[in-house]
Write a protein that holds these residues in place. Structure first.
Motif, short mmCIF file in Angstrom:
data_model
loop_
_atom_site.label_atom_id
_atom_site.label_comp_id
_atom_site.label_asym_id
_atom_site.label_seq_id
_atom_site.Cartn_x
_atom_site.Cartn_y
_atom_site.Cartn_z
N ARG A 71 0.83 -1.21 0.00
CA ARG A 71 0.00 0.00 0.00
C ARG A 71 0.87 1.26 0.00
O ARG A 71 0.59 2.21 -0.72
N LEU A 72 1.92 1.25 0.79
CA LEU A 72 2.82 2.41 0.83
C LEU A 72 3.52 2.59 -0.51
O LEU A 72 3.62 3.71 -1.02
N ALA A 73 4.00 1.51 -1.10
CA ALA A 73 4.67 1.60 -2.41
C ALA A 73 3.70 2.13 -3.46
O ALA A 73 4.09 2.97 -4.29
N ASP A 74 2.47 1.68 -3.44
CA ASP A 74 1.47 2.18 -4.39
C ASP A 74 1.22 3.67 -4.18
O ASP A 74 1.13 4.44 -5.15
N LEU A 75 1.10 4.09 -2.93
CA LEU A 75 0.88 5.50 -2.62
C LEU A 75 2.06 6.34 -3.11
O LEU A 75 1.88 7.34 -3.81
N LEU A 76 3.26 5.92 -2.77
CA LEU A 76 4.45 6.68 -3.15
C LEU A 76 4.65 6.68 -4.67
O LEU A 76 5.09 7.69 -5.23
N GLY A 77 4.32 5.57 -5.31
CA GLY A 77 4.47 5.48 -6.75
C GLY A 77 3.57 6.44 -7.51
O GLY A 77 3.86 6.77 -8.66
N GLY A 78 2.51 6.89 -6.86
CA GLY A 78 1.59 7.81 -7.51
C GLY A 78 1.83 9.27 -7.20
O GLY A 78 1.07 10.14 -7.67
N THR B 274 3.26 12.99 -7.39
CA THR B 274 3.79 13.89 -8.42
C THR B 274 5.13 14.45 -7.94
O THR B 274 5.43 14.41 -6.74
N PRO B 275 5.91 15.03 -8.85
CA PRO B 275 7.15 15.67 -8.42
C PRO B 275 6.91 16.75 -7.36
O PRO B 275 7.69 16.90 -6.42
N GLU B 276 5.81 17.46 -7.49
CA GLU B 276 5.49 18.50 -6.51
C GLU B 276 5.21 17.90 -5.14
O GLU B 276 5.61 18.46 -4.11
N GLN B 277 4.54 16.76 -5.11
CA GLN B 277 4.25 16.10 -3.84
C GLN B 277 5.54 15.56 -3.19
O GLN B 277 5.68 15.63 -1.97
N TRP B 278 6.45 15.03 -3.98
CA TRP B 278 7.73 14.56 -3.45
C TRP B 278 8.52 15.72 -2.84
O TRP B 278 9.25 15.54 -1.87
N ALA B 279 8.36 16.90 -3.41
CA ALA B 279 9.11 18.07 -2.95
C ALA B 279 8.39 18.85 -1.85
O ALA B 279 8.94 19.80 -1.31
N HIS B 280 7.18 18.43 -1.49
CA HIS B 280 6.39 19.16 -0.50
C HIS B 280 7.03 19.04 0.88
O HIS B 280 7.49 17.97 1.28
N PRO B 281 7.06 20.15 1.64
CA PRO B 281 7.60 20.07 3.00
C PRO B 281 6.79 19.09 3.85
O PRO B 281 5.56 19.01 3.72
N SER B 282 7.48 18.36 4.68
CA SER B 282 6.82 17.42 5.58
C SER B 282 6.66 18.04 6.96
O SER B 282 7.06 19.19 7.18
N ARG C 265 10.36 13.51 0.25
CA ARG C 265 11.42 12.59 -0.22
C ARG C 265 12.42 12.24 0.87
O ARG C 265 12.89 11.12 0.93
N GLU C 266 12.77 13.18 1.75
CA GLU C 266 13.69 12.86 2.85
C GLU C 266 13.03 11.93 3.87
O GLU C 266 13.69 11.06 4.43
N VAL C 267 11.74 12.13 4.11
CA VAL C 267 11.03 11.24 5.04
C VAL C 267 11.04 9.82 4.49
O VAL C 267 11.31 8.85 5.22
N VAL C 268 10.77 9.67 3.20
CA VAL C 268 10.77 8.34 2.60
C VAL C 268 12.17 7.74 2.64
O VAL C 268 12.34 6.55 2.94
N THR D 121 17.99 13.65 -6.69
CA THR D 121 16.63 13.56 -7.23
C THR D 121 16.18 14.94 -7.68
O THR D 121 16.62 15.95 -7.16
N SER D 122 15.27 14.95 -8.61
CA SER D 122 14.79 16.20 -9.18
C SER D 122 13.39 16.51 -8.66
O SER D 122 12.57 15.60 -8.48
N ASP D 123 13.09 17.77 -8.47
CA ASP D 123 11.76 18.17 -8.06
C ASP D 123 10.83 18.37 -9.26
O ASP D 123 9.66 18.64 -9.10
N ALA D 124 11.36 18.25 -10.44
CA ALA D 124 10.52 18.47 -11.63
C ALA D 124 10.61 17.30 -12.57
O ALA D 124 11.40 16.44 -12.48
#
Length: 89
Positions: free
Chosen positions: A18-25, A27-35, A43-46, A86-89
């Motif tokens: 479930r986590l892999a599916d969530l992370l796989g979906g 967007t670059p903006e979501q990966w770059a979002h502050p936690s 991305r650092e949390v992951v 890793t790239s944010d875009a």
């Protein structure tokens, strides 16, 4: 409720899927979002929560020792290092 070892293993694997599916979906903006972890993006949390699957043994011990014996300092350093390319875009 107590789970058997097999049930616990099954649930653990299902949660990882479930986590892999969530992370796989994401967007670059979501990966770059502050936690909620100060100074870390998603991305650092992951990187942090997957550290044990990517780094192990003496490498981790050496990293902690190089960080003055401070695991939190090591975890921050390795999360940032592992996501630096890793790239944010």
């Amino acid at each position: 409720m107590t789970l058997t070892d097999d049930e616990l293993r099954t649930e653990t694997f299902a949660e990882r899927r479930r986590l892999a599916d969530l992370l796989g979906g994401l967007t670059p903006e979501q990966w770059a979002h502050p936690s909620l972890c100060e100074g870390w993006r998603v991305r650092e949390v992951v990187a942090h929560i997957t550290l044990a699957y990517r780094h192990s043994g003496l490498r981790v011990v050496a990293g902690i020792l190089a960080s003055g014996g401070n695991f939190n300092r090591y975890a921050d350093k390795i999360a940032r290092k592992d996501t630096a390319t890793t790239s944010d875009a």
